[in-house]
Design a protein around this motif. Structure first.
Motif, PDB file in Angstrom:
ATOM      1  N   ARG A 125       0.821  -1.209   0.000  1.00 32.04           N
ATOM      2  CA  ARG A 125       0.000   0.000   0.000  1.00 32.04           C
ATOM      3  C   ARG A 125       0.860   1.267   0.000  1.00 32.04           C
ATOM      4  NH1 ARG A 125      -5.556   1.053   3.344  1.00 32.04           N
ATOM      5  NH2 ARG A 125      -6.554  -0.151   1.751  1.00 32.04           N
ATOM      6  N   CYS A 126       1.904   1.226   0.838  1.00 25.60           N
ATOM      7  CA  CYS A 126       2.849   2.359   0.882  1.00 25.60           C
ATOM      8  C   CYS A 126       3.479   2.568  -0.493  1.00 25.60           C
ATOM      9  CB  CYS A 126       4.018   2.027   1.804  1.00 25.60           C
ATOM     10  SG  CYS A 126       3.781   2.459   3.488  1.00 25.60           S
ATOM     11  N   ARG A 127       3.874   1.466  -1.096  1.00 19.42           N
ATOM     12  CA  ARG A 127       4.571   1.547  -2.388  1.00 19.42           C
ATOM     13  C   ARG A 127       3.661   2.160  -3.445  1.00 19.42           C
ATOM     14  NH1 ARG A 127       5.802  -3.528  -2.917  1.00 19.42           N
ATOM     15  NH2 ARG A 127       3.953  -3.991  -4.110  1.00 19.42           N
ATOM     16  N   GLU A 128       2.405   1.761  -3.451  1.00 22.11           N
ATOM     17  CA  GLU A 128       1.489   2.301  -4.458  1.00 22.11           C
ATOM     18  C   GLU A 128       1.282   3.801  -4.249  1.00 22.11           C
ATOM     19  OE1 GLU A 128      -0.975  -1.849  -5.198  1.00 22.11           O
ATOM     20  OE2 GLU A 128      -2.032  -0.139  -4.357  1.00 22.11           O
ATOM     21  N   VAL A 129       1.131   4.189  -3.002  1.00 28.53           N
ATOM     22  CA  VAL A 129       0.936   5.610  -2.704  1.00 28.53           C
ATOM     23  C   VAL A 129       2.180   6.407  -3.101  1.00 28.53           C
ATOM     24  CG1 VAL A 129       0.733   7.253  -0.796  1.00 28.53           C
ATOM     25  CG2 VAL A 129      -0.780   5.273  -0.882  1.00 28.53           C
ATOM     26  N   MET A 130       3.342   5.919  -2.699  1.00 26.17           N
ATOM     27  CA  MET A 130       4.574   6.661  -2.995  1.00 26.17           C
ATOM     28  C   MET A 130       4.878   6.669  -4.501  1.00 26.17           C
ATOM     29  SD  MET A 130       5.662   7.981  -0.187  1.00 26.17           S
ATOM     30  CE  MET A 130       7.426   8.307  -0.122  1.00 26.17           C
ATOM     31  N   THR A 131       4.533   5.603  -5.190  1.00 30.27           N
ATOM     32  CA  THR A 131       4.727   5.569  -6.644  1.00 30.27           C
ATOM     33  C   THR A 131       3.900   6.653  -7.312  1.00 30.27           C
ATOM     34  OG1 THR A 131       5.166   3.187  -6.640  1.00 30.27           O
ATOM     35  CG2 THR A 131       4.455   4.143  -8.720  1.00 30.27           C
ATOM     36  N   LEU A 132       2.639   6.750  -6.921  1.00 28.59           N
ATOM     37  CA  LEU A 132       1.773   7.752  -7.551  1.00 28.59           C
ATOM     38  C   LEU A 132       2.218   9.165  -7.183  1.00 28.59           C
ATOM     39  CD1 LEU A 132      -1.743   6.085  -7.168  1.00 28.59           C
ATOM     40  CD2 LEU A 132      -0.354   6.270  -9.219  1.00 28.59           C
ATOM     41  N   ARG A 133       2.677   9.346  -5.951  1.00 28.71           N
ATOM     42  CA  ARG A 133       3.072  10.691  -5.532  1.00 28.71           C
ATOM     43  C   ARG A 133       4.396  11.105  -6.145  1.00 28.71           C
ATOM     44  NH1 ARG A 133       1.049  12.549   0.319  1.00 28.71           N
ATOM     45  NH2 ARG A 133       1.350  14.496  -0.779  1.00 28.71           N
ATOM     46  N   LYS A 134       5.375  10.213  -6.109  1.00 31.80           N
ATOM     47  CA  LYS A 134       6.722  10.629  -6.477  1.00 31.80           C
ATOM     48  C   LYS A 134       7.071  10.373  -7.940  1.00 31.80           C
ATOM     49  CE  LYS A 134       7.846  12.480  -2.712  1.00 31.80           C
ATOM     50  NZ  LYS A 134       7.979  13.956  -2.726  1.00 31.80           N
ATOM     51  N   ILE A 135       6.504   9.387  -8.548  1.00 32.04           N
ATOM     52  CA  ILE A 135       6.833   9.137  -9.951  1.00 32.04           C
ATOM     53  C   ILE A 135       5.831   9.816 -10.872  1.00 32.04           C
ATOM     54  CG2 ILE A 135       7.055   7.311 -11.698  1.00 32.04           C
ATOM     55  CD1 ILE A 135       8.483   5.689  -9.620  1.00 32.04           C
ATOM     56  N   TYR A 136       4.558   9.798 -10.473  1.00 30.08           N
ATOM     57  CA  TYR A 136       3.546  10.428 -11.325  1.00 30.08           C
ATOM     58  C   TYR A 136       3.172  11.835 -10.848  1.00 30.08           C
ATOM     59  CZ  TYR A 136       3.100   5.837 -13.419  1.00 30.08           C
ATOM     60  OH  TYR A 136       3.373   4.652 -14.068  1.00 30.08           O
ATOM     61  N   GLN A 146      -7.560   7.861  -7.009  1.00 28.68           N
ATOM     62  CA  GLN A 146      -7.096   6.776  -7.879  1.00 28.68           C
ATOM     63  C   GLN A 146      -7.125   5.424  -7.172  1.00 28.68           C
ATOM     64  OE1 GLN A 146      -4.635   7.307 -10.918  1.00 28.68           O
ATOM     65  NE2 GLN A 146      -4.035   5.173 -11.090  1.00 28.68           N
ATOM     66  N   LEU A 147      -6.767   5.412  -5.894  1.00 31.57           N
ATOM     67  CA  LEU A 147      -6.692   4.137  -5.173  1.00 31.57           C
ATOM     68  C   LEU A 147      -7.968   3.831  -4.385  1.00 31.57           C
ATOM     69  CD1 LEU A 147      -3.016   4.252  -3.851  1.00 31.57           C
ATOM     70  CD2 LEU A 147      -3.897   3.055  -5.852  1.00 31.57           C
ATOM     71  N   GLY A 148      -8.938   4.735  -4.444  1.00 33.16           N
ATOM     72  CA  GLY A 148     -10.182   4.508  -3.715  1.00 33.16           C
ATOM     73  C   GLY A 148      -9.972   4.482  -2.206  1.00 33.16           C
ATOM     74  N   MET A 149      -9.098   5.356  -1.726  1.00 31.71           N
ATOM     75  CA  MET A 149      -8.812   5.430  -0.281  1.00 31.71           C
ATOM     76  C   MET A 149      -9.298   6.777   0.248  1.00 31.71           C
ATOM     77  SD  MET A 149      -4.801   4.481  -0.035  1.00 31.71           S
ATOM     78  CE  MET A 149      -4.145   2.883  -0.463  1.00 31.71           C
ATOM     79  N   ALA A 150      -9.404   6.847   1.567  1.00 28.15           N
ATOM     80  CA  ALA A 150      -9.652   8.143   2.194  1.00 28.15           C
ATOM     81  C   ALA A 150      -8.360   8.960   2.112  1.00 28.15           C
ATOM     82  CB  ALA A 150     -10.043   7.941   3.649  1.00 28.15           C
ATOM     83  N   GLU A 151      -8.500  10.271   2.018  1.00 31.89           N
ATOM     84  CA  GLU A 151      -7.310  11.128   1.952  1.00 31.89           C
ATOM     85  C   GLU A 151      -6.416  10.937   3.176  1.00 31.89           C
ATOM     86  OE1 GLU A 151      -6.458  15.441   0.877  1.00 31.89           O
ATOM     87  OE2 GLU A 151      -8.587  15.199   0.393  1.00 31.89           O
ATOM     88  N   ASN A 152      -7.076  10.744   4.314  1.00 29.04           N
ATOM     89  CA  ASN A 152      -6.299  10.555   5.534  1.00 29.04           C
ATOM     90  C   ASN A 152      -5.446   9.278   5.474  1.00 29.04           C
ATOM     91  OD1 ASN A 152      -5.630  11.351   8.262  1.00 29.04           O
ATOM     92  ND2 ASN A 152      -6.746   9.508   8.880  1.00 29.04           N
ATOM     93  N   THR A 153      -5.996   8.250   4.831  1.00 30.73           N
ATOM     94  CA  THR A 153      -5.231   6.999   4.684  1.00 30.73           C
ATOM     95  C   THR A 153      -3.998   7.241   3.809  1.00 30.73           C
ATOM     96  OG1 THR A 153      -7.331   5.821   4.784  1.00 30.73           O
ATOM     97  CG2 THR A 153      -5.423   4.563   4.033  1.00 30.73           C
TER      98      THR A 153
END
Lengths: 180, 169
Positions: A125-136, A146-153
């Motif tokens: 989960r961390c990897r997906e979040v960091m991939t979207l933030r830092k690479i995209y 994009q991941l269907g999560m709460a912003e807080n998550t």
């Protein structure tokens, strides 16, 4: 990657300046309330050059746009024009998607590989979040959508991801003094 | 500084707080958060050092901005997933054509093994008439009881167990 001034000036002219017109147009269209686009462009250039002095940048255009977005958001917040609903839905990735291919020599640079590896070793989960933030270059809200999560998550996962990346950097001796 | 487990836990807690402030700062602090952040920074010199390190690392990762970008590219959260998972995903996609290829190979095998290998063209003249009835019922999904068919003859016609299953169920 320290360079002499003329080399850096040439790199800047070849890899950064050609994107200025697009950057200005994008800033003006997405942030009509920004008073001083020049300030944002200048601050983005300064950050780009500062970072480029100490190591490679995978995609100067993308770096420039993400930096400009962040500077603009900070400027707007300072001016108390804070309307987060409007400010966070800015698809930077779509803007720099027309970047030319990234040279293999860049993507295989050891320090970039280490950065990629730092994200790669994270829990899913961390990897997906960091991939979207830092690479995209997606914002917290865009990642949540994009991941269907709460912003807080996303915020919590970003925090965990960052801390684990820092631990990874320490294990590999990657720090401010020797990142170049 | 001692490297005892307690101290390590404490250092880790400071790192965690520092990382949290970096991420909050990135999305913009509220006025209350800004006050809390200032207090946190001032509370301990280690907080400032930890924050500086986490902030620097967050920005270092920005070197990867646009690493994977092309015309029409859709952000892929699984871009950096471990290789094993990628293989598993590909295996998942590959299984359909593999099954189709295996089925096709088996059909070829049956066609050569015996001329009436295709259940649609089984020669029911070799079995008693009830099997003829069975063939018709199979198509209408209403099958007669097993005891009314000459299974020995049916097996002789269709030697492939799976095909038999399909044929005789």
């Amino acid at each position: 990657m320290p360079r002499d001034d003329s080399e850096q000036a040439r790199w800047f002219a070849e890899h950064v300046l050609p994107h200025e017109a697009a950057l200005r147009a994008w800033l003006q269209s997405r942030f009509p309330s920004v008073v001083d686009v020049d300030d944002v462009v200048q601050a983005s250039y300064e950050r780009l050059l500062r970072v480029q002095e100490t190591g490679p940048i995978a995609n100067p255009r993308a770096f420039l746009f993400v930096s400009a977005r962040n500077f603009t958001l900070n400027q707007l917040r300072r001016l108390r024009h804070e309307k987060r609903d409007l400010l966070t839905d800015i698809d930077v990735a779509a803007v720099y998607a027309d970047t030319e291919g990234i040279p293999e020599s860049i993507t295989h640079t050891e320090s970039l590989r280490l950065l990629v590896e730092a994200i790669h070793q994270l829990p899913t989960r961390c990897r997906e979040v960091m991939t979207l933030r830092k690479i995209y270059g997606l914002s917290q809200r865009e990642v949540a959508m994009q991941l269907g999560m709460a912003e807080n998550t996303v915020e919590v996962q970003s925090r965990i991801g960052l801390r684990k990346c820092v631990e990874f950097f320490r294990r590999h001796g990657y720090g401010r003094s020797n990142s170049a | 500084m001692s490297n005892s487990p307690t101290n390590r836990r404490h250092d880790r807690a400071i790192d965690d707080d520092a990382a949290a402030w970096v991420v909050r700062q990135e999305r913009g602090l509220t006025a209350a958060e800004q006050d809390a952040f200032s207090q946190w920074l001032a509370a301990d010199a280690r907080h400032q050092a930890a924050f500086a390190e986490q902030r620097w690392s967050w920005e270092e990762l920005d070197r990867l901005n646009g690493l994977q970008s092309s015309v029409g590219a859709v952000p892929d959260p699984k871009l950096l997933a471990p290789r094993q998972r990628i293989v598993a995903r590909w295996t998942g996609f590959a299984i359909v054509p593999l099954v189709m290829a295996a089925a096709a190979a088996m059909m070829v095998y049956l066609a050569h093994r015996q001329p009436a290998g295709d259940p649609a063209r089984v020669d029911f003249r070799a079995v008693p008439s009830l099997c003829e009835e069975r063939k018709l019922s199979f198509r209408s999904r209403s099958l007669p009881p097993r005891g009314r068919c000459d299974w020995t003859a049916a097996k002789r016609i269709s030697p492939w167990p799976t095909m038999q299953t399909v044929l005789l169920l």
